[in-house]
Design a protein around this motif. Structure first.
Motif, mmCIF file in Angstrom:
data_model
loop_
_atom_site.group_PDB
_atom_site.id
_atom_site.type_symbol
_atom_site.label_atom_id
_atom_site.label_comp_id
_atom_site.label_asym_id
_atom_site.label_seq_id
_atom_site.Cartn_x
_atom_site.Cartn_y
_atom_site.Cartn_z
ATOM 1 N N GLU A 80 2.730 -0.476 -8.466
ATOM 2 C CA GLU A 80 1.639 0.603 -8.551
ATOM 3 C C GLU A 80 0.758 0.249 -7.328
ATOM 4 O O GLU A 80 0.236 1.463 -6.513
ATOM 5 N N HIS A 81 0.729 -1.047 -6.670
ATOM 6 C CA HIS A 81 0.230 -1.194 -6.093
ATOM 7 C C HIS A 81 0.800 -0.757 -4.581
ATOM 8 O O HIS A 81 0.156 0.214 -3.498
ATOM 9 N N ASP A 82 2.547 -0.913 -4.027
ATOM 10 C CA ASP A 82 2.585 -0.948 -3.678
ATOM 11 C C ASP A 82 3.322 1.384 -3.763
ATOM 12 O O ASP A 82 2.715 1.805 -2.310
ATOM 13 N N LEU A 83 2.732 1.545 -4.500
ATOM 14 C CA LEU A 83 2.943 3.360 -4.099
ATOM 15 C C LEU A 83 1.725 3.636 -3.539
ATOM 16 O O LEU A 83 1.519 4.562 -2.760
ATOM 17 N N LEU A 136 1.397 6.044 -0.614
ATOM 18 C CA LEU A 136 0.294 7.209 -0.113
ATOM 19 C C LEU A 136 -1.132 7.258 0.590
ATOM 20 O O LEU A 136 -0.920 8.711 1.273
ATOM 21 N N PHE A 137 -1.837 6.427 0.250
ATOM 22 C CA PHE A 137 -3.104 6.694 1.117
ATOM 23 C C PHE A 137 -3.657 5.846 1.580
ATOM 24 O O PHE A 137 -4.905 5.553 2.064
ATOM 25 N N ASP A 138 -2.701 4.587 1.959
ATOM 26 C CA ASP A 138 -2.715 3.326 3.195
ATOM 27 C C ASP A 138 -2.082 3.415 4.310
ATOM 28 O O ASP A 138 -1.575 2.555 4.421
ATOM 29 N N ARG A 139 -1.638 4.258 4.931
ATOM 30 C CA ARG A 139 -1.382 4.751 6.686
ATOM 31 C C ARG A 139 -1.081 4.814 7.818
ATOM 32 O O ARG A 139 -1.164 5.402 8.521
#
Length: 77
Positions: free
Chosen positions: A21-24, A28-31
């Motif tokens: 879940e952290h990797d997902l 998604l949001f930490d780019r």
């Protein structure tokens, strides 16, 4: 297996799921800063629209229930 081993295996499953879940979330949001800025600019619009939809649904549901009750009272009286 004994209870301690089962508990340890369940804990390992939970940790593995949290890692997924952290990797997902990061994918998604930490780019980077540009995506963070985009999300900060668009979030008020998104949540404002969601609030309006939920408010209207609540109001519509209340009105429908009120009119149904009024219709039942007229028929029974």
């Amino acid at each position: 297996m004994n209870d301690q081993t089962e508990v340890l295996h369940e804990f390992a499953k939970i940790c593995w799921q949290l890692e997924i879940e952290h990797d997902l979330f990061r994918s998604l949001f930490d780019r980077g800063p540009s995506q963070a800025e985009l999300l900060q600019r668009t979030a008020p619009f998104l949540f404002g629209d969601m609030y309006a939809v939920m408010r209207n649904q609540l109001f519509l549901g209340f009105c429908c229930r009120a009119t149904i009750r009024m219709g039942k009272q007229r028929r029974s009286g």
